[in-house]
Design an enzyme around this catalytic site. Structure first.
Site, mmCIF file in Angstrom:
data_model
loop_
_atom_site.group_PDB
_atom_site.id
_atom_site.type_symbol
_atom_site.label_atom_id
_atom_site.label_comp_id
_atom_site.label_asym_id
_atom_site.label_seq_id
_atom_site.Cartn_x
_atom_site.Cartn_y
_atom_site.Cartn_z
ATOM 1 N N CYS A 84 -54.568 50.539 -60.518
ATOM 2 C CA CYS A 84 -53.248 51.138 -60.696
ATOM 3 C C CYS A 84 -53.297 52.628 -60.333
ATOM 4 O O CYS A 84 -53.552 52.967 -59.186
ATOM 5 C CB CYS A 84 -52.714 50.880 -62.098
ATOM 6 S SG CYS A 84 -50.925 51.190 -62.229
ATOM 7 N N HIS A 194 -52.547 45.203 -61.499
ATOM 8 C CA HIS A 194 -53.466 45.112 -62.637
ATOM 9 C C HIS A 194 -54.159 43.751 -62.634
ATOM 10 O O HIS A 194 -53.580 42.763 -63.089
ATOM 11 C CB HIS A 194 -52.698 45.271 -63.951
ATOM 12 C CG HIS A 194 -52.216 46.656 -64.209
ATOM 13 N ND1 HIS A 194 -52.970 47.586 -64.873
ATOM 14 C CD2 HIS A 194 -51.054 47.271 -63.877
ATOM 15 C CE1 HIS A 194 -52.295 48.723 -64.956
ATOM 16 N NE2 HIS A 194 -51.131 48.559 -64.358
ATOM 17 N N GLU A 196 -56.413 42.797 -64.611
ATOM 18 C CA GLU A 196 -56.627 42.394 -66.005
ATOM 19 C C GLU A 196 -55.391 41.768 -66.624
ATOM 20 O O GLU A 196 -55.475 41.154 -67.688
ATOM 21 C CB GLU A 196 -57.092 43.601 -66.835
ATOM 22 C CG GLU A 196 -56.023 44.604 -67.212
ATOM 23 C CD GLU A 196 -55.691 45.614 -66.119
ATOM 24 O OE1 GLU A 196 -54.988 46.587 -66.418
ATOM 25 O OE2 GLU A 196 -56.146 45.422 -64.966
#
Length: 213
Positions: A84, A194, A196
């Protein structure tokens, strides 16, 4: 049982780092959240997360001398992954609300606002266009990934005539305009989205990166 590669997640006060730590653990790494220079330099991989404004993230990184440690890893061909705003600060500069801030300058480009005629932030799942031979996106080229951002690098002007080095592999996405979703450049890689927060596709991308360490 084979050794789990060690991954340091840079702790400089950025939010949402614990989800990245958990995702990297699921993907097969031995993870440590740290700002200890020795750990940052010696881990098999370093992850630079980031949320918020470009200038604020750069200030926070400089406050703990992180650009020096990141730069030393890159110079030594030691893997680094930006996420990011951790992706954005690797470019030359960012411009938010008319205020320009210098980035690390590893890649050419300026982080600017996405087009005004689309909803921002660009929040949600989106497809990407990964190049042939991508390591990060191997086996997940057609998957969607989770984005949360209002700014991005929307052009790429890399001099591919420098010596015999392999040019970076650039992955694109689209929200009102094409923008850079990821870059793979030797030991240095980064994603605007992202991983994750991107479910199994994101876990596989992290697994691909960890396997390459």
């Amino acid at each position: 049982m084979s050794r789990r590669p060690s991954v340091a997640v840079l702790d400089y006060g950025s939010g949402n780092v614990h989800s990245a730590v958990r995702a990297l653990d699921r993907a097969g790494a031995q993870v440590e959240l740290t700002q200890d220079p020795e750990t940052l330099l010696n881990a098999d991989g370093l992850v630079v997360p980031g949320v918020g404004a470009f200038a604020a993230v750069m200030d926070a990184l400089k406050a703990i001398d992180a650009p020096r440690w990141i730069g030393r890893r890159i110079a030594g061909a030691r893997p680094v992954l930006g996420i990011c705003v951790g992706h954005q600060i690797l470019f030359e500069r960012g411009v938010e609300h008319g205020i320009a801030a210098e980035g690390m300058g590893e890649w050419p480009g300026e982080v600017t606002a996405l087009p005004s005629d689309v909803v921002v932030p660009h929040m949600g799942w989106n497809t990407v266009r990964a190049p042939e031979g991508s390591t990060l996106f191997e086996g997940i080229e057609d998957q969607r990934f989770y984005f949360v951002h209002s700014y991005a690098v929307q052009s790429w002007d890399f001099d591919q005539s420098i010596g015999s080095m392999n040019p970076p592999k650039v992955t694109w996405s689209h929200h009102g305009a094409d923008f850079i979703a990821a870059v793979e450049n030797g030991p240095l890689a980064a994603t605007q989205f992202h991983p994750e927060k991107s479910g199994e596709a994101g876990t596989q991308l992290l697994r691909n990166w960890i396997t390459s360490l």
